[in-house]
Structures are given as C-alpha cells and as structure tokens.
Design a protein around this motif. Structure first.
Motif, PDB file in Angstrom:
ATOM      1  N   ILE A  59      59.170  20.379-106.908  1.00 53.67           N
ATOM      2  CA  ILE A  59      58.733  21.407-105.863  1.00 53.67           C
ATOM      3  C   ILE A  59      58.359  20.795-104.498  1.00 53.67           C
ATOM      4  N   SER A  60      57.625  19.748-104.777  1.00 52.15           N
ATOM      5  CA  SER A  60      56.818  19.050-103.800  1.00 52.15           C
ATOM      6  C   SER A  60      57.828  17.954-102.875  1.00 52.15           C
ATOM      7  N   ILE A  61      58.976  17.909-103.474  1.00 49.96           N
ATOM      8  CA  ILE A  61      59.987  16.939-102.843  1.00 49.96           C
ATOM      9  C   ILE A  61      60.909  17.660-102.025  1.00 49.96           C
ATOM     10  N   GLY A  62      61.644  18.671-102.408  1.00 53.97           N
ATOM     11  CA  GLY A  62      63.049  19.129-101.697  1.00 53.97           C
ATOM     12  C   GLY A  62      62.611  19.767-100.337  1.00 53.97           C
ATOM     13  N   GLY A  63      61.727  21.074-100.144  1.00 54.49           N
ATOM     14  CA  GLY A  63      61.488  21.472 -98.887  1.00 54.49           C
ATOM     15  C   GLY A  63      60.579  20.558 -98.050  1.00 54.49           C
ATOM     16  N   GLU A  88      54.910  32.009-114.058  1.00 62.35           N
ATOM     17  CA  GLU A  88      55.154  32.746-112.878  1.00 62.35           C
ATOM     18  C   GLU A  88      54.874  32.319-111.481  1.00 62.35           C
ATOM     19  N   ASP A  89      53.768  31.469-111.481  1.00 57.42           N
ATOM     20  CA  ASP A  89      53.328  30.950-110.334  1.00 57.42           C
ATOM     21  C   ASP A  89      54.477  29.602-109.844  1.00 57.42           C
ATOM     22  N   ILE A  90      54.613  28.959-110.920  1.00 56.88           N
ATOM     23  CA  ILE A  90      55.982  28.020-110.651  1.00 56.88           C
ATOM     24  C   ILE A  90      57.055  28.619-109.993  1.00 56.88           C
ATOM     25  N   LEU A  91      57.670  29.617-110.761  1.00 54.15           N
ATOM     26  CA  LEU A  91      58.867  30.337-110.486  1.00 54.15           C
ATOM     27  C   LEU A  91      58.721  30.956-109.099  1.00 54.15           C
ATOM     28  N   LYS A  92      57.836  31.535-108.779  1.00 54.94           N
ATOM     29  CA  LYS A  92      57.501  31.938-107.284  1.00 54.94           C
ATOM     30  C   LYS A  92      57.715  30.924-106.447  1.00 54.94           C
ATOM     31  N   LYS A  93      56.878  29.884-106.634  1.00 51.64           N
ATOM     32  CA  LYS A  93      56.930  28.801-105.596  1.00 51.64           C
ATOM     33  C   LYS A  93      58.285  28.088-105.760  1.00 51.64           C
ATOM     34  N   TRP A  94      59.140  28.107-106.735  1.00 47.47           N
ATOM     35  CA  TRP A  94      60.385  27.624-106.781  1.00 47.47           C
ATOM     36  C   TRP A  94      61.354  28.285-105.917  1.00 47.47           C
ATOM     37  N   ASP A  95      61.189  29.575-106.003  1.00 48.97           N
ATOM     38  CA  ASP A  95      61.896  30.804-105.029  1.00 48.97           C
ATOM     39  C   ASP A  95      61.726  30.280-103.561  1.00 48.97           C
ATOM     40  N   GLU A  96      60.397  30.330-103.235  1.00 49.38           N
ATOM     41  CA  GLU A  96      59.999  30.004-102.088  1.00 49.38           C
ATOM     42  C   GLU A  96      60.440  28.796-101.382  1.00 49.38           C
ATOM     43  N   GLU A  97      60.440  27.618-102.185  1.00 54.61           N
ATOM     44  CA  GLU A  97      60.927  26.482-101.737  1.00 54.61           C
ATOM     45  C   GLU A  97      62.468  26.392-101.679  1.00 54.61           C
ATOM     46  N   GLU A  99      64.162  28.708-100.430  1.00 53.62           N
ATOM     47  CA  GLU A  99      64.394  29.399 -99.011  1.00 53.62           C
ATOM     48  C   GLU A  99      63.944  28.178 -97.785  1.00 53.62           C
ATOM     49  N   VAL A 100      62.948  27.702 -98.444  1.00 55.46           N
ATOM     50  CA  VAL A 100      62.588  26.420 -97.354  1.00 55.46           C
ATOM     51  C   VAL A 100      63.630  25.323 -97.104  1.00 55.46           C
ATOM     52  N   ILE A 101      64.332  25.000 -98.294  1.00 56.70           N
ATOM     53  CA  ILE A 101      65.550  24.048 -98.416  1.00 56.70           C
ATOM     54  C   ILE A 101      66.770  24.652 -97.590  1.00 56.70           C
ATOM     55  N   ASN A 102      66.991  25.976 -97.969  1.00 59.91           N
ATOM     56  CA  ASN A 102      68.173  26.552 -97.248  1.00 59.91           C
ATOM     57  C   ASN A 102      67.669  26.573 -95.631  1.00 59.91           C
ATOM     58  N   HIS A 103      66.488  26.824 -95.132  1.00 55.64           N
ATOM     59  CA  HIS A 103      66.347  26.976 -93.680  1.00 55.64           C
ATOM     60  C   HIS A 103      66.259  25.472 -93.118  1.00 55.64           C
ATOM     61  N   TYR A 104      65.673  24.408 -93.707  1.00 50.86           N
ATOM     62  CA  TYR A 104      65.734  23.201 -92.974  1.00 50.86           C
ATOM     63  C   TYR A 104      67.153  22.463 -93.154  1.00 50.86           C
ATOM     64  N   PHE A 105      67.762  22.480 -94.322  1.00 48.53           N
ATOM     65  CA  PHE A 105      68.761  21.889 -94.449  1.00 48.53           C
ATOM     66  C   PHE A 105      70.044  22.112 -93.330  1.00 48.53           C
TER      67      PHE A 105
END
Length: 163
Positions: A59-63, A88-97, A99-105
């Motif tokens: 999570i801390s690398i990709g986005g 649930e915290d991990i999965l929520k952050k995973w999904d948020e990241e 979208e961050v990856i999609n946005h910046y890529f």
C-alpha cells in the motif's frame, strides 16, 4: 535507391501494463480477504512478517511512488503513516490506493517511462523498471501470503484468476 524503414513494434501498451498490475492487485486483495482477522496480523512462518505488514508495504509503495514520479518528487519511502487495526482498514486503504494508482499512472507519458527517476530518493532506474519492480515485489509478497494461508489450512485463490 532502396530505403529501409525502421518499424518499432510495441509489446504492450501502457493501458495493458496498468491492467496487468491491477490484475495482480485484485488477486492480492483476495489473498488479504482470505485471511482470518487475527492471523492476518499475527501469523508468520520462519520469522517473516505477518501478511498485514506486507500489505502495508505494498500500500505504501504503489500510489505514493506513482505520485512521486508524476510530481518529480523524491520524498523518502515511508510506511509509518498507515497503521491498520483491522482487515477492513487494510481493504479500504487498498481500494483507495487502487484509485490513486489509476489516477497517477495515466499521467505518465510514454516518454517518461524511459526516463531515469530516483524513486524515493533511493532507486535510480527508468520509470518502467520501477513500475515492474512494484509488480514483482507484490508477486513476491503474495507468494508469502500463499504459504501462510496453506500453513493455516486455507486454500488460497488461484493465482491465474486475477480479475
């Protein structure tokens, strides 16, 4: 007079690379889901980190890395900012990241993929090599997750079912 035209054939498009990466992310998400809550945070084999810690690393690398590449910011790698307490915290952050990856890529031009970039101020490689590393690192850690799940008697998702 004969001329020879040089034709460059592209192996894959940037869209296909992103789709490939997101397929791996989808599979890793399913591995996270397969863990019982307690074991996600506590179980390990042979002194390796629990899978929750491996997920936090991913999570801390990709986005953040893609944002750094787009913004040309070499801020140091940091996974201290996210300390999940639940699956649930991990999965929520995973999904948020995701979208961050999609946005910046999509903001990385074809030319930028060939440029050398000092990722996190530590890893000076062409952008495409850094992105391939993100995928390789995820596959490596997901393999650890598969070992953990099997050791717990849990059948992991099929590795070829990425979508």
């Amino acid at each position: 007079m004969t001329t020879t035209a040089t034709i460059t054939k592209q192996f894959m498009t940037t869209e296909q690379l992103l789709e490939h990466w997101q397929g791996h992310r989808n599979l890793t998400r399913r591995v996270i889901e397969a863990f019982p809550e307690k074991e996600l945070f506590e179980f390990s084999v042979g002194g390796m980190r629990p899978f929750a810690k491996l997920a936090v690393e991913l999570i801390s690398i990709g986005g953040p890395a893609l944002k750094g590449i787009v913004d040309k910011n070499m801020e140091a790698y940091n996974e201290e900012g996210f300390a999940p307490k639940t699956k649930e915290d991990i999965l929520k952050k995973w999904d948020e990241e995701t979208e961050v990856i999609n946005h910046y890529f999509t903001q990385i031009s074809e030319e930028r993929f060939q440029e050398t970039f000092n990722l996190f101020g530590q890893y000076e490689f062409p952008v495409y090599q850094n992105i391939l590393y993100f995928v390789d690192n995820e596959i490596h850690h997901r393999g650890q997750g598969y070992v953990y799940l099997r050791a717990l008697g849990i059948e992991p998702p099929f590795f070829w079912e990425r979508f």
